[in-house]
Design a protein around this motif. Structure first.
Motif, PDB file in Angstrom:
ATOM      1  N   PHE A   1       4.974  15.994  -7.651  1.00 13.96           N
ATOM      2  CA  PHE A   1       3.580  16.094  -8.073  1.00 13.96           C
ATOM      3  C   PHE A   1       2.749  14.874  -7.661  1.00 13.96           C
ATOM      4  O   PHE A   1       1.594  14.766  -8.024  1.00 13.96           O
ATOM      5  CB  PHE A   1       3.503  16.278  -9.604  1.00 13.96           C
ATOM      6  CG  PHE A   1       3.726  17.687 -10.050  1.00 13.96           C
ATOM      7  CD1 PHE A   1       2.658  18.467 -10.496  1.00 13.96           C
ATOM      8  CD2 PHE A   1       4.985  18.259 -10.021  1.00 13.96           C
ATOM      9  CE1 PHE A   1       2.866  19.776 -10.913  1.00 13.96           C
ATOM     10  CE2 PHE A   1       5.198  19.553 -10.417  1.00 13.96           C
ATOM     11  CZ  PHE A   1       4.134  20.335 -10.878  1.00 13.96           C
ATOM     12  N   LEU A   2       3.358  13.975  -6.903  1.00 12.54           N
ATOM     13  CA  LEU A   2       2.658  12.760  -6.488  1.00 12.54           C
ATOM     14  C   LEU A   2       1.429  13.083  -5.641  1.00 12.54           C
ATOM     15  O   LEU A   2       1.508  13.841  -4.674  1.00 12.54           O
ATOM     16  CB  LEU A   2       3.584  11.855  -5.676  1.00 12.54           C
ATOM     17  CG  LEU A   2       4.306  10.721  -6.401  1.00 12.54           C
ATOM     18  CD1 LEU A   2       5.110   9.909  -5.399  1.00 12.54           C
ATOM     19  CD2 LEU A   2       3.319   9.816  -7.125  1.00 12.54           C
ATOM     20  N   THR A   3       0.326  12.446  -5.987  1.00 10.37           N
ATOM     21  CA  THR A   3      -0.883  12.528  -5.159  1.00 10.37           C
ATOM     22  C   THR A   3      -1.236  11.182  -4.550  1.00 10.37           C
ATOM     23  O   THR A   3      -2.009  11.117  -3.598  1.00 10.37           O
ATOM     24  CB  THR A   3      -2.084  13.029  -5.988  1.00 10.37           C
ATOM     25  OG1 THR A   3      -2.333  12.110  -7.056  1.00 10.37           O
ATOM     26  CG2 THR A   3      -1.813  14.418  -6.543  1.00 10.37           C
ATOM     27  N   ALA A   4      -0.672  10.083  -5.110  1.00 10.93           N
ATOM     28  CA  ALA A   4      -1.018   8.750  -4.600  1.00 10.93           C
ATOM     29  C   ALA A   4       0.175   7.815  -4.722  1.00 10.93           C
ATOM     30  O   ALA A   4       0.833   7.759  -5.758  1.00 10.93           O
ATOM     31  CB  ALA A   4      -2.207   8.167  -5.359  1.00 10.93           C
ATOM     32  N   ILE A   5       0.466   7.082  -3.628  1.00 10.29           N
ATOM     33  CA  ILE A   5       1.467   6.015  -3.614  1.00 10.29           C
ATOM     34  C   ILE A   5       0.780   4.750  -3.118  1.00 10.29           C
ATOM     35  O   ILE A   5       0.213   4.719  -2.018  1.00 10.29           O
ATOM     36  CB  ILE A   5       2.651   6.338  -2.682  1.00 10.29           C
ATOM     37  CG1 ILE A   5       3.372   7.604  -3.114  1.00 10.29           C
ATOM     38  CG2 ILE A   5       3.627   5.169  -2.632  1.00 10.29           C
ATOM     39  CD1 ILE A   5       4.496   8.007  -2.167  1.00 10.29           C
ATOM     40  N   ASN A   6       0.848   3.700  -3.917  1.00  7.18           N
ATOM     41  CA  ASN A   6       0.307   2.401  -3.500  1.00  7.18           C
ATOM     42  C   ASN A   6       1.318   1.318  -3.842  1.00  7.18           C
ATOM     43  O   ASN A   6       1.453   0.920  -4.988  1.00  7.18           O
ATOM     44  CB  ASN A   6      -1.031   2.115  -4.187  1.00  7.18           C
ATOM     45  CG  ASN A   6      -1.686   0.837  -3.650  1.00  7.18           C
ATOM     46  OD1 ASN A   6      -1.071   0.082  -2.886  1.00  7.18           O
ATOM     47  ND2 ASN A   6      -2.925   0.600  -4.035  1.00  7.18           N
ATOM     48  N   ILE A   7       2.067   0.871  -2.836  1.00  9.86           N
ATOM     49  CA  ILE A   7       3.021  -0.226  -3.025  1.00  9.86           C
ATOM     50  C   ILE A   7       2.649  -1.387  -2.103  1.00  9.86           C
ATOM     51  O   ILE A   7       3.506  -2.143  -1.633  1.00  9.86           O
ATOM     52  CB  ILE A   7       4.468   0.241  -2.768  1.00  9.86           C
ATOM     53  CG1 ILE A   7       4.597   0.799  -1.346  1.00  9.86           C
ATOM     54  CG2 ILE A   7       4.908   1.248  -3.798  1.00  9.86           C
ATOM     55  CD1 ILE A   7       6.049   1.065  -0.945  1.00  9.86           C
ATOM     56  N   SER A   8       1.373  -1.544  -1.811  1.00 13.06           N
ATOM     57  CA  SER A   8       0.901  -2.566  -0.877  1.00 13.06           C
ATOM     58  C   SER A   8       1.124  -3.975  -1.415  1.00 13.06           C
ATOM     59  O   SER A   8       1.320  -4.184  -2.615  1.00 13.06           O
ATOM     60  CB  SER A   8      -0.591  -2.356  -0.600  1.00 13.06           C
ATOM     61  OG  SER A   8      -1.341  -2.514  -1.786  1.00 13.06           O
ATOM     62  N   LYS A   9       1.139  -4.924  -0.499  1.00 17.20           N
ATOM     63  CA  LYS A   9       1.224  -6.359  -0.815  1.00 17.20           C
ATOM     64  C   LYS A   9       2.479  -6.685  -1.610  1.00 17.20           C
ATOM     65  O   LYS A   9       2.447  -7.345  -2.643  1.00 17.20           O
ATOM     66  CB  LYS A   9      -0.038  -6.813  -1.564  1.00 17.20           C
ATOM     67  CG  LYS A   9      -1.315  -6.620  -0.764  1.00 17.20           C
ATOM     68  CD  LYS A   9      -2.550  -6.999  -1.543  1.00 17.20           C
ATOM     69  CE  LYS A   9      -3.803  -6.721  -0.719  1.00 17.20           C
ATOM     70  NZ  LYS A   9      -5.048  -7.004  -1.463  1.00 17.20           N
ATOM     71  N   ASN A  10       3.614  -6.189  -1.095  1.00 17.90           N
ATOM     72  CA  ASN A  10       4.915  -6.532  -1.648  1.00 17.90           C
ATOM     73  C   ASN A  10       5.808  -6.989  -0.495  1.00 17.90           C
ATOM     74  O   ASN A  10       5.304  -7.437   0.549  1.00 17.90           O
ATOM     75  CB  ASN A  10       5.519  -5.326  -2.375  1.00 17.90           C
ATOM     76  CG  ASN A  10       4.902  -5.099  -3.740  1.00 17.90           C
ATOM     77  OD1 ASN A  10       5.128  -5.861  -4.670  1.00 17.90           O
ATOM     78  ND2 ASN A  10       4.103  -4.027  -3.869  1.00 17.90           N
ATOM     79  N   ARG A  11       7.105  -6.878  -0.664  1.00 21.48           N
ATOM     80  CA  ARG A  11       8.044  -7.284   0.381  1.00 21.48           C
ATOM     81  C   ARG A  11       9.035  -6.161   0.692  1.00 21.48           C
ATOM     82  O   ARG A  11      10.215  -6.399   0.913  1.00 21.48           O
ATOM     83  CB  ARG A  11       8.786  -8.555  -0.049  1.00 21.48           C
ATOM     84  CG  ARG A  11       7.898  -9.790  -0.102  1.00 21.48           C
ATOM     85  CD  ARG A  11       8.678 -11.018  -0.558  1.00 21.48           C
ATOM     86  NE  ARG A  11       9.018 -10.935  -1.973  1.00 21.48           N
ATOM     87  CZ  ARG A  11       9.930 -11.711  -2.573  1.00 21.48           C
ATOM     88  NH1 ARG A  11      10.612 -12.581  -1.863  1.00 21.48           N
ATOM     89  NH2 ARG A  11      10.176 -11.585  -3.867  1.00 21.48           N
ATOM     90  N   PHE A  12       8.518  -4.928   0.696  1.00 20.54           N
ATOM     91  CA  PHE A  12       9.355  -3.800   1.067  1.00 20.54           C
ATOM     92  C   PHE A  12       9.700  -3.880   2.557  1.00 20.54           C
ATOM     93  O   PHE A  12       8.876  -4.313   3.371  1.00 20.54           O
ATOM     94  CB  PHE A  12       8.636  -2.481   0.766  1.00 20.54           C
ATOM     95  CG  PHE A  12       8.608  -2.141  -0.700  1.00 20.54           C
ATOM     96  CD1 PHE A  12       9.710  -1.553  -1.307  1.00 20.54           C
ATOM     97  CD2 PHE A  12       7.484  -2.404  -1.470  1.00 20.54           C
ATOM     98  CE1 PHE A  12       9.691  -1.239  -2.656  1.00 20.54           C
ATOM     99  CE2 PHE A  12       7.456  -2.093  -2.821  1.00 20.54           C
ATOM    100  CZ  PHE A  12       8.566  -1.517  -3.428  1.00 20.54           C
ATOM    101  N   HIS A  13      10.910  -3.449   2.890  1.00 19.31           N
ATOM    102  CA  HIS A  13      11.334  -3.503   4.281  1.00 19.31           C
ATOM    103  C   HIS A  13      12.169  -2.269   4.600  1.00 19.31           C
ATOM    104  O   HIS A  13      12.296  -1.348   3.791  1.00 19.31           O
ATOM    105  CB  HIS A  13      12.132  -4.789   4.537  1.00 19.31           C
ATOM    106  CG  HIS A  13      13.287  -4.993   3.615  1.00 19.31           C
ATOM    107  ND1 HIS A  13      14.480  -4.309   3.711  1.00 19.31           N
ATOM    108  CD2 HIS A  13      13.409  -5.803   2.522  1.00 19.31           C
ATOM    109  CE1 HIS A  13      15.299  -4.687   2.770  1.00 19.31           C
ATOM    110  NE2 HIS A  13      14.684  -5.599   2.009  1.00 19.31           N
ATOM    111  N   GLY A  14      12.732  -2.260   5.800  1.00 17.37           N
ATOM    112  CA  GLY A  14      13.467  -1.071   6.237  1.00 17.37           C
ATOM    113  C   GLY A  14      12.521  -0.026   6.808  1.00 17.37           C
ATOM    114  O   GLY A  14      11.346  -0.285   7.060  1.00 17.37           O
TER     115      GLY A  14
END
Length: 1020
Positions: A101-114
């Protein structure tokens, strides 16, 4: 496997969703899928320093109350995930795709990689995807085009590579697409023209090439178009000018050409921001720009624009930036400057530059009437004459005033002291006269002051000591007199340069100089200073350059100078210094240039450290010196003459005794030689004896696990001797390869007597028979732990990305090391040696990243007949070299010369700083690395810089105050351009047009000085 994994995941997801939808007994069962997906997301997080996800627990709050989670009211299903700016680290779990049911994902300005999970393509309700400012790698998954409801896609500021998927053009609802600051390559997909709802598109700072697609002109709602800092070429398609909603247009820093349409301001009536700098545009600036009444910023710098500036730009009431520097505008007519009068109506103007053009005439007095909001004014390097009007002090917010290299005369206005916000004042290269106004001391925010190359006279005002933020002061090449005020030495902020050279200053160098502990450069050369060199100078522990030459300093070199551990250039020549030259100068590990000539030094010259490099030290004009290395051609040191009464005793006893001793030693040596010739020739006599069996044990029978390289004539293995645990590199010749034996002989001959810190040291050799009765030849070198330069510039995928971290200063060190090695081989070894195969694989790096040139299998030993050396050689091996690096004249049958090495060095230098091999696929149809660099030199030189160097500079700027790094950034560009200039000069087509290595060394040291002076030097 990837196919099966995809369907396995899909089936698993469908089952979970089905479970969620069909189990209606309780709310907890209905949304269990979302809870499990969130926990799977958290499980992938490897670092959560802010404890942002501490509330995400199995037995705690309902997951709809977890931080960053938003649920729909009706079904209590996760509808949004907002975890921006929480310093989270780890991969993005593909299980996030179970949040159906997701309409928005915001994980900006972190240190995600891969990788960016292709499973995101299952989120059919997704409207906003923001993964910006992380470290995602790999390609953009084409599967996200399945999310047909997407409105915003932002994956900017990551490390993505590959092409932009053309299927993104199917996202018909997309309004914003941000992919800037990545490593994307290939063309801009024409399919993006199908994005009829798009109003913002940013692809800035990637490696995109090709032309701008004509199809972009079909995106009728597009208002924000940013495709700057790529490798785009060709012209701007005419269809682009049909986009009447454009308010931001940026194509800067590409290779675009052509002219701008005359009706530009009519085509873009809503234009606010317009950037076309650093391209190859020609023609004139469109006069219609005044019709775009909302214009705020106009940047045309670093192109080839000509003609005049439109006279009605003053109608642009919102204009805050207008920059046309570094073009060919103006014809020298004074009336062309009337456009400045028009700009006085722009009350919001903050930055105005038109430096490096062809404008001429009297200084435009109307500049004093420009907006009081002006903080940057650049009019340098034109042909203005006359004096600066006093009214310029009305520009009270000026922080940078750049007016060098004109023909300005008169005195520097005393009223300048009212410009209290000024941080950088550059008036160098003019004809200013009179005194330096003491009122400059009122500029308490000043950090850089350039007044060199004028006709200023009088004394240095002590009020400069009030400029407590000053980090650079250059008032050299004037007619200044009097003493150096000690107040200058109280400016503790001085860290870049204090340059008072080429004046008529008298008196002592103040002892307070020792308080400048952070200063990197002091130059007081060519003055009339007297007295002794201050002992306190040794406290300036950050000094890398000290020039005291051409003065009247006397006394000895103070022992306290041993504290200058960072010094690289030390010039004490042309003074009245006496005494012995201290040995501690030889212990300075960074010292590259030591000039002690034309003094009155006496005694024995040291031979350690820098004193062992004749190209780095000069002691001529000191007639009482003796000893030193032979290349310096000093007389041998002799003991004092014996008393006359003992002369007969010496003649009668000592001389015969010495004669007999010499004869005895000679006889023993002769016997040893004769005995050695009778032995099996298992060693070529370089150092200690070593057998084939020893090498087998050291390399574990030459196992593949110890193989570290394969070359034209053999393989190189890592070996460790059990007796002393010494690690070496063993080069085993492939004697089945034609020319291998000659290569072995050439390398032994070339390395028989050479010794230099930047040459790979040969420990010994082995010429024997293996266990199968075959001939065996090997050379044993000292081991280089950091491998070859090739491995650092072009790492293989399996070697990992972490190897590509050569900093700007490391590259410069390596370039200087290789130049020093070739200079030694060409000029300072005696008989000149030509290496014939300079390339990154033959440049090896030790523990300290010091470069060593190796692999002399193609070396030629020349008979010196002139400055350029003849082609007569001792070895007869044919010259082959390596494709891309070998000098073009060799391919036409020319004889070997030192200029061949110069060519190879030039190509290596260009590769080192651009990151491009000379054999890159882009170099075809006559385009070479040399021509590629020459085309970009000098106004677009940063476009060809290795992206890692640009990234390093950007990161450095991001960690500092933006205003304080503007001048530094420009000087980085200048220094980089200087390196490329040398690379171009060394790789010219004909040998007579190339530099010689001794010139290269000198120029590279000057460039290094400039790097150090602008404060970008970094250890390691």
């Amino acid at each position: 496997m990837a196919y099966w994994a995809f369907w396995s995941f899909s089936i698993h997801s469908i089952l979970l969703v089905s479970l969620s939808e069909t189990a209606t007994t309780t709310p907890s069962l209905r949304n269990e899928t979302d809870r499990l997906a969130l926990l799977a997301f958290k499980a992938e997080i490897t670092d959560d320093p802010l404890q942002a996800l501490s509330s995400w627990k199995n037995d705690s709050l309902h997951f709809c109350e977890w931080r960053g989670v938003t649920c729909g009211r009706t079904h209590q299903r996760v509808s949004a995930l907002n975890l921006t700016s929480l310093s989270l680290e780890g991969p993005l779990s593909p299980h996030v795709a179970n949040l159906s049911f997701l309409t928005a994902i915001n994980i900006s300005k972190n240190r995600f990689h891969g990788r960016v999970p292709y499973e995101l393509g299952h989120l059919f309700r997704l409207q906003q995807l923001d993964l910006s400012f992380n470290s995602f790698q790999g390609e953009i998954p084409a599967a996200i085009s399945n999310c047909s409801k997407l409105l915003v896609v932002d994956i900017s500021s990551n490390s993505l590579v590959g092409k932009i998927p053309s299927v993104l053009g199917s996202l018909s609802h997309l309004t914003r697409l941000y992919l800037y600051i990545n490593g994307l390559s290939g063309n801009i997909p024409p399919s993006l023209g199908n994005l009829s709802s798009l109003n913002r598109l940013s692809l800035r700072r990637n490696m995109l090439d090709g032309s701008i697609p004509d199809d972009l002109g079909r995106i009728s709602k597009l208002g924000f178009l940013q495709i700057a800092e790529n490798n785009l070429s060709g012209t701007i398609p005419s269809s682009i000018y049909n986009l009447s909603d454009i308010f931001m247009f940026s194509v800067a820093a590409n290779q675009l050409e052509g002219t701008l349409p005359w009706n530009l301001g009519l085509a873009f009536p809503n234009l606010e921001l317009f950037y076309v700098s650093r391209n190859r545009f020609t023609g004139s600036i469109p006069v219609s720009l005044s019709n775009a009444s909302f214009l705020q910023e106009l940047a045309f710098t670093y192109n080839d624009f000509t003609g005049g500036v439109p006279m009605d730009l003053g109608d642009l009431q919102f204009l805050s930036l207008f920059s046309i520097g570094n073009n060919r505008m103006g014809t020298g007519k004074a009336e062309e400057l009337k456009f400045v009068d028009s700009l006085t109506n722009c009350s919001n103007l903050e930055q105005f530059t038109f430096h490096v053009n062809c404008f001429a005439g009297p200084f435009p007095n109307s500049i004093a009437n420009l907006s009081t909001q002006l903080n940057l004014l650049g009019i340098g390097e034109n042909r203005f004459f006359g004096s600066i009007p006093e009214g310029i002090v009305n520009l009270v917010k000026l922080s940078t005033l750049y007016m060098p290299n004109n023909l300005l005369t008169g005195e520097i206005p005393v009223a300048f002291g009212k410009l209290r916000n000024l941080q950088q004042l550059e008036l160098s290269g003019n004809k200013f006269s009179g005194k330096i106004p003491s009122s400059i001391g009122n500029m308490t925010e000043l950090n850089q002051l350039y007044l060199q190359e004028n006709n200023l006279e009088g004394s240095i005002p002590s009020s400069l000591g009030n400029c407590l933020k000053l980090d650079l002061l250059n008032i050299s090449q004037n007619n200044l007199s009097g003493t150096i005020p000690k107040e200058l030495m109280s400016i503790s902020s001085l860290s870049i340069s204090l340059n008072l050279a080429q004046n008529s200053l008298t008196g002592f160098l103040p002892i307070e100089v020792g308080s400048l502990k952070n200063l990197r450069e002091i130059d007081v050369s060519a003055n009339r200073l007297t007295g002794e060199i201050p002992q306190s100078l040794g406290n300036c522990e950050s000094l890398v350059l000290l020039r005291l030459q051409s003065n009247f300093f006397n006394g000895t070199i103070p022992s306290t100078l041993s504290g200058l551990r960072a010094i690289e250039v030390l010039d004490l020549s042309r003074n009245n210094l006496i005494g012995q030259i201290p040995e501690f100068l030889g212990s300075f590990s960074f010292l590259m240039n030591l000039n002690l000539s034309v003094n009155d030094f006496d005694g024995k010259l040291p031979d350690k450290g820098v004193f062992g490099n004749a190209s780095a030290v000069s002691v001529m004009g000191n007639n009482k010196l003796c000893g030193g290395i032979p290349q310096l051609q000093l007389p041998e040191c002799v003991s004092s003459a014996p008393k006359r009464r003992k002369k007969s005793f010496y003649l009668a006893v000592f001389i015969p005794t010495i004669f007999l001793a010499v004869c005895l030693i000679f006889s023993l040596c002769l016997c040893a030689v004769l005995y050695g010739r009778r032995k099996s020739r298992s060693v070529e006599g370089l150092h200690t004896s070593i057998s084939y069996l020893d090498l087998c044990k050291a390399t574990d029978d030459f196992s593949s696990s110890n193989l570290i390289g394969v070359g034209s004539y053999g393989s190189v293995y890592r070996g460790t001797f059990a007796s002393d645990n010494t690690t070496v590199a063993v080069k085993v010749l492939n004697l089945q390869r034609q020319g291998a034996s000659k290569s072995f002989i050439a390398e032994c001959e070339a390395l028989r007597n050479v010794r230099h810190r930047n040459l790979v040291k040969v420990l010994t050799s082995c010429s024997s028979i293996d266990f199968k009765g075959n001939d065996f030849k090997a050379l044993i070198y000292e081991f280089m732990p950091n491998g070859s330069l090739e491995e650092w510039l072009h790492p293989k995928e399996e070697e990992g990305h972490q190897l590509r971290n050569l900093s700007l200063s490391q590259r410069l060190y390596i370039a200087i090391d290789v130049a020093n090695a070739l200079d030694y081989l060409h000029y300072h070894h005696g008989t000149p040696i030509v290496h014939c195969d300079i390339k990154p694989t033959n440049v090896l790096l030790d523990d300290d990243m010091v470069a060593h040139v190796g692999d002399f299998g193609l070396a030629k030993i020349l008979l010196e007949t002139s400055n350029n050396f003849s082609s007569t050689d001792i070895s007869s091996i044919a010259v082959k070299g390596s494709i891309g690096y070998v000098a073009p004249e060799y391919g036409m049958g020319a004889h070997v010369s030192t200029f061949g090495d110069v060519y190879s060095y030039g190509i290596l230098l260009l590769e080192l700083f651009t990151g491009r091999r000379p054999t890159d696929e882009m170099f075809k149809n006559g385009l070479t690395l040399h021509e590629f660099s020459k085309m970009a030199f000098s106004d677009r030189v940063m476009e060809i810089a290795d992206p890692l160097l640009v990234e390093e500079n950007d990161q450095d700027n991001a960690c500092n105050n933006v205003e304080s790094t503007k001048g530094k950034g420009q000087r980085v560009v200048e220094c980089f351009a200087s390196v490329i200039k040398i690379g171009i000069a060394c790789s010219m087509e004909t040998p007579r047009d190339r530099m010689q290595m001794k010139e290269v060394v000198s120029e590279m040291l000057v460039i290094r000085d400039k790097f150090l002076r602008i404060g970008i030097y970094k250890e390691g």
